[in-house]
Write an enzyme that holds these catalytic residues in place. Sequence first.
Site, short mmCIF file in Angstrom:
data_model
loop_
_atom_site.label_atom_id
_atom_site.label_comp_id
_atom_site.label_asym_id
_atom_site.label_seq_id
_atom_site.Cartn_x
_atom_site.Cartn_y
_atom_site.Cartn_z
N ASP A 13 0.77 -1.18 -0.08
CA ASP A 13 -0.22 -0.11 0.18
C ASP A 13 0.69 1.26 -0.10
OD1 ASP A 13 -2.18 -1.60 0.01
OD2 ASP A 13 -2.15 -1.66 2.33
N GLU A 14 1.77 1.27 -0.68
CA GLU A 14 2.72 2.43 -0.51
C GLU A 14 2.48 3.43 -1.70
OE1 GLU A 14 3.87 -0.88 -1.32
OE2 GLU A 14 5.39 -1.42 0.31
N LYS A 16 1.87 1.99 -5.05
CA LYS A 16 2.37 1.56 -6.23
C LYS A 16 1.26 1.63 -7.53
CE LYS A 16 2.30 -2.68 -4.47
NZ LYS A 16 2.29 -1.98 -2.82
N GLY A 17 0.06 1.54 -7.13
CA GLY A 17 -0.80 1.80 -8.49
C GLY A 17 -0.67 3.01 -9.01
N ALA A 39 -4.01 -8.03 -3.54
CA ALA A 39 -3.49 -6.64 -3.86
C ALA A 39 -4.80 -5.57 -4.06
CB ALA A 39 -2.79 -6.62 -5.12
N GLY A 40 -4.48 -4.35 -3.69
CA GLY A 40 -5.59 -3.42 -3.90
C GLY A 40 -4.89 -2.17 -4.35
N HIS A 41 -4.94 -1.88 -5.73
CA HIS A 41 -4.21 -1.01 -6.36
C HIS A 41 -5.07 0.49 -6.68
CE1 HIS A 41 -0.49 -3.60 -7.22
NE2 HIS A 41 -0.88 -3.61 -5.73
N GLN A 225 1.94 -6.07 -3.18
CA GLN A 225 2.35 -6.17 -1.79
C GLN A 225 4.01 -5.49 -1.41
OE1 GLN A 225 1.60 -9.64 -3.41
NE2 GLN A 225 -0.40 -8.67 -2.80
N THR A 300 -7.65 -1.19 0.64
CA THR A 300 -8.42 -1.12 -0.56
C THR A 300 -9.03 -2.51 -0.88
OG1 THR A 300 -6.46 0.17 -1.51
CG2 THR A 300 -8.06 -0.62 -2.88
N ARG A 304 -9.96 -3.01 5.83
CA ARG A 304 -9.40 -2.78 7.24
C ARG A 304 -8.62 -1.63 7.51
NH1 ARG A 304 -6.08 -8.40 7.74
NH2 ARG A 304 -5.72 -7.90 5.68
N LYS A 332 3.10 9.85 -0.64
CA LYS A 332 2.21 10.64 0.40
C LYS A 332 2.97 11.47 1.44
CE LYS A 332 -1.51 7.74 1.36
NZ LYS A 332 -2.32 6.70 1.85
P1 GDP Z 1 -0.75 0.27 -3.58
O1 GDP Z 1 -1.59 -1.12 -2.90
O2 GDP Z 1 0.54 0.31 -3.48
O3 GDP Z 1 -0.99 0.62 -4.99
O4 GDP Z 1 -1.41 1.22 -2.62
P2 GDP Z 1 -2.99 1.56 -2.39
O5 GDP Z 1 -3.83 1.89 -3.47
O6 GDP Z 1 -3.48 0.42 -1.66
O7 GDP Z 1 -2.97 2.64 -1.29
C1 GDP Z 1 -2.37 3.82 -1.37
C2 GDP Z 1 -3.70 4.99 -1.35
O8 GDP Z 1 -2.69 6.14 -1.10
C3 GDP Z 1 -4.58 5.13 -2.29
O9 GDP Z 1 -5.61 5.44 -1.78
C4 GDP Z 1 -3.81 6.07 -3.44
O10 GDP Z 1 -4.73 6.79 -3.95
C5 GDP Z 1 -3.38 7.17 -2.30
N1 GDP Z 1 -2.25 7.86 -2.71
C6 GDP Z 1 -1.11 7.55 -3.72
N2 GDP Z 1 -0.19 8.43 -3.55
C7 GDP Z 1 -0.55 9.41 -2.69
C8 GDP Z 1 0.00 10.61 -2.23
O11 GDP Z 1 1.23 10.90 -2.70
N3 GDP Z 1 -0.58 11.29 -1.29
C9 GDP Z 1 -1.86 10.86 -0.95
N4 GDP Z 1 -2.29 11.65 -0.18
N5 GDP Z 1 -2.29 9.78 -1.16
C10 GDP Z 1 -1.76 9.15 -2.18
P1 IMO Z 2 -0.85 -4.29 -2.04
O1 IMO Z 2 -0.30 -4.77 -3.47
C1 IMO Z 2 -1.06 -4.54 2.09
C2 IMO Z 2 -0.88 -8.62 3.86
C3 IMO Z 2 -2.31 -9.13 4.43
C4 IMO Z 2 -1.79 -10.11 5.51
C5 IMO Z 2 -0.37 -10.64 4.74
C6 IMO Z 2 -0.89 -12.20 4.11
O2 IMO Z 2 -2.23 -3.38 -2.31
O3 IMO Z 2 0.29 -3.71 -1.52
P2 IMO Z 2 -2.46 -12.91 2.12
O4 IMO Z 2 -3.86 -12.72 1.85
O5 IMO Z 2 -1.46 -12.33 0.94
O6 IMO Z 2 -1.91 -14.30 2.51
O7 IMO Z 2 -2.04 -11.86 3.74
O8 IMO Z 2 -0.23 -9.83 3.65
N1 IMO Z 2 -1.23 -8.31 2.46
C7 IMO Z 2 -1.07 -7.01 1.98
N2 IMO Z 2 -0.89 -5.83 2.78
N3 IMO Z 2 -1.01 -4.48 0.80
C8 IMO Z 2 -1.11 -5.70 0.07
O9 IMO Z 2 -1.14 -5.81 -1.29
C9 IMO Z 2 -1.18 -6.75 0.74
N4 IMO Z 2 -1.44 -8.27 0.18
C10 IMO Z 2 -1.26 -9.05 1.30
O10 IMO Z 2 -2.76 -8.18 5.05
O11 IMO Z 2 -0.94 -9.45 6.54
MG MG Z 3 -2.78 -1.77 -1.58
#
Ligand code: GDP
Ligand code: IMO
Ligand code: MG
Length: 431
Positions: A13-14, A16-17, A39-41, A225, A300, A304, A332
């Site tokens: 959740d850094e 990446k998407g 994953a949730g991007h 991840q 995403t 949680r 962020k």
């Molecule tokens: P991913 O799993 O690495 O693709 O990240 P997620 O999408 O799960 O979570 C990142 C969240 O931060 C998403 O809701 C993005 O829309 C948001 N996001 C990404 N870059 C930035 C940023 O630079 N600032 C803020 N405030 N939000 C961001």
């Molecule tokens: P993105 O791509 C954050 C975490 C779960 C749990 C552990 C194992 O959006 O960054 P799993 O269902 O893979 O067996 O769960 O890994 N986890 C993530 N945490 N972002 C993700 O994906 C994750 N995918 C799995 O919360 O701790």
């Molecule tokens: Mg994510």
Amino acid sequence: MANVVVVGAQWGDEGKGKIVDWLSERADVIARFQGGHNAGHTLVIDGKVYKLHALPSGVVRGGKLSVIGNGVVLDPWHLLKEIETIRAQGVEITPETLMIAENTPLIMPYHGELDRAREEAASKGTKIGTTGRGIGPCYEDKVGRRAIRVADLADPATLEARVDRALQHHDPLRKGLGVEAIDRDGLVELLKEIAPKILEYAAPVWKVMNEKRKAGKRILFEGAQGALLDIDFGTYPFVTSSNVIAGQAATGVGIGPGAINYVLGIVKAYTTRVGEGPFPTELDDADGQRLGERGHEFGTTTGRKRRCGWFDAALVRQTCVTSGVTGISLTKLDVLDGFETLKICTGYDLDGQVLDYLPTAADQQARCTPIYEEVPGWSESTEGARSWADLPANAIKYVRRIEELIQCPVAMLSTSPEREDTILVTDPFAD
Ligand code: GDP
Ligand code: IMO
Ligand code: MG
């Protein structure tokens, strides 16, 4: 031509998407190489939000080839639903724009059931906090040589034999957990029904990828991840079930490691984690709550609440090494606006000894206390900044200090969820 791997450098959740979407303008092929719909991007383009789980984030750009590689575990029913959802948002997805490797293992309904049953039965200390999507059990079946793979859908006799082999393993397991036996014929019917819908995207991805590479096409590998969830180098056993680090990009699609020219680590300007497991810089106070609220830190995929804490430079320095990160994208930064002071973890104190990395043994990890350096915050807004000139001096200092501590340069900066609120320092695709 440069090929770029994007990997998460923390616990996922850094952002990446967003970064993959931004970079995909420069790429011809965008390939997922591990993980699944755990994953949730999230992508935000002109205010419109796209949430991708199994589909590569490059899919929203027209004219690109999106690839699901053999390193992924694929839930075919989920994929078909996700395709419909994304199509309904106006995105075109066809066999010309999406390819799935024939040797990709399929997540079956019994994988999700097993994942959830195990989590329910687990006690504190053994619960992982998985996404419940069957990722671990499917990878177990892959390594156990009893997975049902995309190519098996093409021949009914093979498919039935594969189902029988899988049930030989799963039915006794389910019995032990008090779950009813699998309806074998019902499952075969379900698989036959979706087979043609999945097979239209099936391809020898290893061959296509190598042909694209030879033709000078630019490939963007999209990691899911984060490195601290890697099955080997993460905080085991509180990890996901695949290799997440950059080396996996090659085996996850069937291309040689020499094809990778640049590794972009995606790094959040603070730290978050979903699920159980160690988190040395976790904050259980008003600062942690503030990070969660300002950063909208909710998963995403599962919704949680994410655990939040200060930036851990020791951990990121470590993940930059295991993935061979060339440069990072710091995301962020705007969430830190308004903090009077910020803390950065530079290492750990373990029984009076200073460590510059997190040890592997669980008991030692538990005894590690972070060593912090305090730096001044900034009161100005960085939200939506699109150039260095838009950033307050203390924000620049924070970024520079992170670069020094992790020993890796910042190639990109992100200052909001919107695609265009991005500062490019070094183009990862530059030859
Ligand atoms: P991913 O799993 O690495 O693709 O990240 P997620 O999408 O799960 O979570 C990142 C969240 O931060 C998403 O809701 C993005 O829309 C948001 N996001 C990404 N870059 C930035 C940023 O630079 N600032 C803020 N405030 N939000 C961001
Ligand atoms: P993105 O791509 C954050 C975490 C779960 C749990 C552990 C194992 O959006 O960054 P799993 O269902 O893979 O067996 O769960 O890994 N986890 C993530 N945490 N972002 C993700 O994906 C994750 N995918 C799995 O919360 O701790
Ligand atoms: Mg994510």
